[in-house]
Design an enzyme around this catalytic site. Structure first.
Site, PDB file in Angstrom:
ATOM      1  N   GLN A  62       4.815   4.747  -2.207  1.00  0.00           N
ATOM      2  CA  GLN A  62       4.477   3.622  -1.314  1.00  0.00           C
ATOM      3  C   GLN A  62       5.947   2.947  -0.792  1.00  0.00           C
ATOM      4  O   GLN A  62       5.829   2.542   0.291  1.00  0.00           O
ATOM      5  CB  GLN A  62       3.620   2.598  -2.059  1.00  0.00           C
ATOM      6  CG  GLN A  62       3.283   1.393  -1.187  1.00  0.00           C
ATOM      7  CD  GLN A  62       2.470   1.738   0.079  1.00  0.00           C
ATOM      8  OE1 GLN A  62       1.636   2.798   0.058  1.00  0.00           O
ATOM      9  NE2 GLN A  62       2.406   0.680   0.813  1.00  0.00           N
ATOM     10  N   LEU A  63       6.718   2.973  -1.694  1.00  0.00           N
ATOM     11  CA  LEU A  63       7.808   2.181  -1.445  1.00  0.00           C
ATOM     12  C   LEU A  63       9.256   2.828  -1.540  1.00  0.00           C
ATOM     13  O   LEU A  63      10.273   2.445  -1.606  1.00  0.00           O
ATOM     14  CB  LEU A  63       8.023   1.042  -2.570  1.00  0.00           C
ATOM     15  CG  LEU A  63       6.811   0.140  -2.445  1.00  0.00           C
ATOM     16  CD1 LEU A  63       7.015  -0.917  -3.487  1.00  0.00           C
ATOM     17  CD2 LEU A  63       6.910  -0.565  -1.142  1.00  0.00           C
TER      18      LEU A  63
ATOM     19  N   HIS B 236      -2.545   2.622  -3.492  1.00  0.00           N
ATOM     20  CA  HIS B 236      -2.305   1.450  -2.524  1.00  0.00           C
ATOM     21  C   HIS B 236      -3.414   1.485  -1.662  1.00  0.00           C
ATOM     22  O   HIS B 236      -3.859   0.366  -1.457  1.00  0.00           O
ATOM     23  CB  HIS B 236      -0.927   1.866  -1.644  1.00  0.00           C
ATOM     24  CG  HIS B 236      -1.052   0.694  -0.437  1.00  0.00           C
ATOM     25  ND1 HIS B 236      -0.918  -0.423  -0.422  1.00  0.00           N
ATOM     26  CD2 HIS B 236      -1.254   0.931   0.773  1.00  0.00           C
ATOM     27  CE1 HIS B 236      -0.677  -0.935   0.559  1.00  0.00           C
ATOM     28  NE2 HIS B 236      -1.103  -0.108   1.553  1.00  0.00           N
TER      29      HIS B 236
ATOM     30  N   HIS C 143       8.010   5.033   7.450  1.00  0.00           N
ATOM     31  CA  HIS C 143       8.343   3.816   8.485  1.00  0.00           C
ATOM     32  C   HIS C 143       9.820   4.196   8.809  1.00  0.00           C
ATOM     33  O   HIS C 143      10.373   3.943   9.952  1.00  0.00           O
ATOM     34  CB  HIS C 143       8.481   2.540   7.783  1.00  0.00           C
ATOM     35  CG  HIS C 143       6.878   1.938   7.676  1.00  0.00           C
ATOM     36  ND1 HIS C 143       6.200   1.856   8.697  1.00  0.00           N
ATOM     37  CD2 HIS C 143       6.292   1.847   6.397  1.00  0.00           C
ATOM     38  CE1 HIS C 143       4.916   1.480   8.330  1.00  0.00           C
ATOM     39  NE2 HIS C 143       4.970   1.441   6.843  1.00  0.00           N
TER      40      HIS C 143
ATOM     41  N   HIS D 213       3.302   7.042  12.406  1.00  0.00           N
ATOM     42  CA  HIS D 213       2.210   7.740  11.768  1.00  0.00           C
ATOM     43  C   HIS D 213       0.700   7.256  12.095  1.00  0.00           C
ATOM     44  O   HIS D 213      -0.283   8.045  11.587  1.00  0.00           O
ATOM     45  CB  HIS D 213       2.712   7.351  10.322  1.00  0.00           C
ATOM     46  CG  HIS D 213       2.295   5.569   9.941  1.00  0.00           C
ATOM     47  ND1 HIS D 213       3.424   4.738  10.407  1.00  0.00           N
ATOM     48  CD2 HIS D 213       1.385   4.984   9.681  1.00  0.00           C
ATOM     49  CE1 HIS D 213       3.009   3.695  10.012  1.00  0.00           C
ATOM     50  NE2 HIS D 213       1.646   3.515   9.571  1.00  0.00           N
TER      51      HIS D 213
END
Length: 207
Positions: free
Chosen positions: A19-20, A37, A85, A126
């Site tokens: 996720q990070l 998540h 991202h 995305h």
């Protein structure tokens, strides 16, 4: 339905995506993945809407509305890839500049080697992948979004989940009884009831 969607390849792939990103190099506990998540967002989304339903009954929120928000929480990140991202923004921008220069990180690149590849969508992000994957997931369940009327119920295009049991936009009492079988609170559409959809749940869900 939520369990069926969790078991699809599109959702299972999220277990391999952090996720990070690489933040765990500095913050060692930030190792959760996008699948975890998504489960958390689904649970919180359902909890939030049930709270609004209880405190503001005049809004007329139904179990189908709760299910819609719950599934939106589950699927909101399904189109993500690695470093998503960064890839959507900075990486694609730098790659376009590198292609124009014919050089990437000091190395010459030959763009002719991938001329036969499909052209990337201009402004792709995305979220575009999410829409494509959701379409494929629904088709596997025998359902399809009616693009001519997005507020219409899902189309039945094959065996799988009964589209009539997912008529989330119809707030009539008749449709309420179809979805909930007059059995009360059931935001998962009686997933354990064999009559709830044409295809049974997988024998083992990979969670």
């Amino acid at each position: 339905l939520s369990k069926r969607l969790m078991s699809t390849p599109q959702m299972q792939r999220l277990k391999q995506l952090k996720q990070l990103g690489v933040s765990d190099i500095l913050y060692t506990c930030t190792t959760h993945n996008r699948f975890q998540h998504s489960l958390g967002v689904m649970a919180l989304a359902e909890q939030l809407l049930r709270g609004i339903k209880e405190r503001q009954p005049r809004l007329g929120i139904t179990e189908k509305d709760v299910a819609c928000v719950k599934l939106a929480g589950l699927l909101h990140d399904v189109g993500h890839g690695p470093y998503s991202h960064v890839y959507d923004g900075l990486f694609r921008k730098q790659l376009r500049m590198a292609e124009a220069r014919g050089e990437w990180l000091g190395q010459k690149i030959d763009t002719s080697s991938y001329e036969d590849f499909p052209k990337a969508m201009e402004g792709w992000a995305h979220e575009d992948a999410s829409l494509m994957m959701i379409d494929d997931m629904l088709k596997e369940l025998g359902l399809e979004i009616d693009e001519s009327s997005l507020d219409a119920p899902l189309k039945q295009i094959g065996d799988g989940v009964d589209a009539r049991r997912f008529g989330i936009w119809d707030r009539s009492s008749e449709c309420d009884s179809i979805v909930n079988d007059d059995s009360g609170d059931d935001s998962d559409f009686d997933e354990d009831d064999e009559d709830a959809d044409a295809a049974p749940l997988p024998a083992e869900l990979v969670l």
